[in-house]
Scaffold this active site. Structure first.
Site, PDB file in Angstrom:
ATOM      1  N   ASN A  58      39.772  36.651  48.504  1.00 25.74           N
ATOM      2  CA  ASN A  58      38.592  36.712  47.633  1.00 25.74           C
ATOM      3  C   ASN A  58      38.039  35.306  47.400  1.00 25.74           C
ATOM      4  OD1 ASN A  58      36.641  37.874  46.045  1.00 25.74           O
ATOM      5  ND2 ASN A  58      37.997  38.474  44.381  1.00 25.74           N
TER       6      ASN A  58
ATOM      7  N   ASP B 296      44.503  47.932  46.640  1.00 21.53           N
ATOM      8  CA  ASP B 296      43.388  48.578  47.311  1.00 21.53           C
ATOM      9  C   ASP B 296      42.450  49.171  46.259  1.00 21.53           C
ATOM     10  OD1 ASP B 296      41.595  49.974  48.859  1.00 21.53           O
ATOM     11  OD2 ASP B 296      43.100  50.687  50.280  1.00 21.53           O
TER      12      ASP B 296
ATOM     13  N   ASN C 198      40.512  35.567  40.763  1.00 23.77           N
ATOM     14  CA  ASN C 198      39.158  35.685  41.286  1.00 23.77           C
ATOM     15  C   ASN C 198      38.469  34.321  41.256  1.00 23.77           C
ATOM     16  OD1 ASN C 198      36.679  36.789  42.124  1.00 23.77           O
ATOM     17  ND2 ASN C 198      36.967  38.639  40.925  1.00 23.77           N
TER      18      ASN C 198
ATOM     19  N   ASP D 163      34.598  37.873  36.677  1.00 25.85           N
ATOM     20  CA  ASP D 163      34.509  37.794  38.137  1.00 25.85           C
ATOM     21  C   ASP D 163      34.287  36.335  38.540  1.00 25.85           C
ATOM     22  OD1 ASP D 163      33.887  38.244  40.884  1.00 25.85           O
ATOM     23  OD2 ASP D 163      33.090  40.218  40.448  1.00 25.85           O
TER      24      ASP D 163
END
Length: 288
Positions: free
Chosen positions: A104, A122, A154, A201
């Site tokens: 990521n 997942d 993240n 995020d």
């Protein structure tokens, strides 16, 4: 809760993007990954598209080595590619042995060490969140483990003095800080901020030590103070903000990566991704 809401300004480049993520301001240009379209785009300071290039496996986090080469994560393939001045991609590191699911976002320090997160489970198959690792890739491509037990590491930033790493743990509703020691070793793990009710995020750091964090499910971008308080909010009423970056001529343009959804089967049909811009109260960290 303290703070106030900013009104979103103009869209920087609506452009029909699919799912923009991981924005970076570098050499006077905005770079970002259109993950579900498999492309990295480069926009000029006034929003004109200057370059686009494909990344196998879908691009994600980006950063630059001291010599100027770009490092870019291949999300689905769990690899880290290096892009030279000639535009060619070469394999820099294979992350499959340490990342159980999609690689990521990442941050690269001044020595060329890349700290690369991963989802850890997942997400699309509905698996429950599981703790995973933050990888560290040395400048020569050697892969190690910087930290473990993280819940979807993240977006990440490094303080201008190179001594602190802050990372969003998306599935733990918090921002977590580490001291960076010799050789990039992380220590003194601690909570920078709890952001209860949010899934942080992509993040960026401003010159006053505040972290801006995208909160897609709440349709907000939060400004979090060094004391851990949410002091300002940007509301995106018509879509979800997934990442943000400070840049522009004076460092005070907050570029926000926005899309109507996160599922690739939806985003590729809608092509509703865009970059919104608001004016921030402080420039990006490291700006004069």
């Amino acid at each position: 809760m303290p703070g106030f809401r900013h009104d979103v300004g103009s869209a920087y480049d609506r452009g029909g993007f699919v799912y923009p993520e991981c924005p970076r301001w570098h050499d006077g240009q905005l770079w970002f990954a259109d993950q579900h379209d498999g492309l990295v785009h480069v926009l000029s300071g006034d929003g004109i598209r200057r370059d686009s290039f494909a990344v196998p496996g879908g691009p994600s986090g980006m950063g630059w080595l001291p010599g100027g080469d770009l490092l870019v994560v291949s999300m689905n393939d769990r690899k880290l590619f290096r892009r030279g001045r000639d535009g060619k991609l070469t394999l820099h590191a294979d992350l499959a042995d340490v990342h159980p699911f999609h690689s990521n976002d990442m941050v690269v320090d001044s020595e060329g060490r890349a700290f690369v997160g991963n989802i850890g489970f997942d997400f699309y198959a509905g698996q429950p969140p599981a703790p995973t690792v933050l990888a560290m890739v040395a400048p020569d491509g050697k892969v190690g483990i910087a930290a473990d037990g993280l819940m979807c590491p993240n977006g990440a930033v490094i303080s201008p003095d190179g001594r602190t790493l802050i990372i969003a743990e998306s599935m733990a509703a918090r921002l977590t800080a580490f001291d960076i020691g010799a050789g990039g070793a992380l220590s003194n793990r601690r909570q920078f901020a709890a952001v209860d009710g949010h899934v942080p995020d992509g993040i960026c750091l401003d010159a006053e030590g505040h972290v801006w964090a995208a909160s897609p499910y709440e349709k907000l971008v939060l400004r979090v103070s060094p004391s851990g308080d949410i002091v300002e909010r940007v509301e995106i009423p018509d879509a979800n903000p997934y990442a943000c970056m400070l840049g522009g001529a004076d460092g005070r343009d907050l570029f926000i990566c926005v899309a109507p959804h996160h599922d690739p089967e939806v985003t590729v049909k809608l092509r509703g991704g865009r970059i919104d811009v608001v004016r921030a109260p402080a420039p990006g960290a490291g700006r004069p």
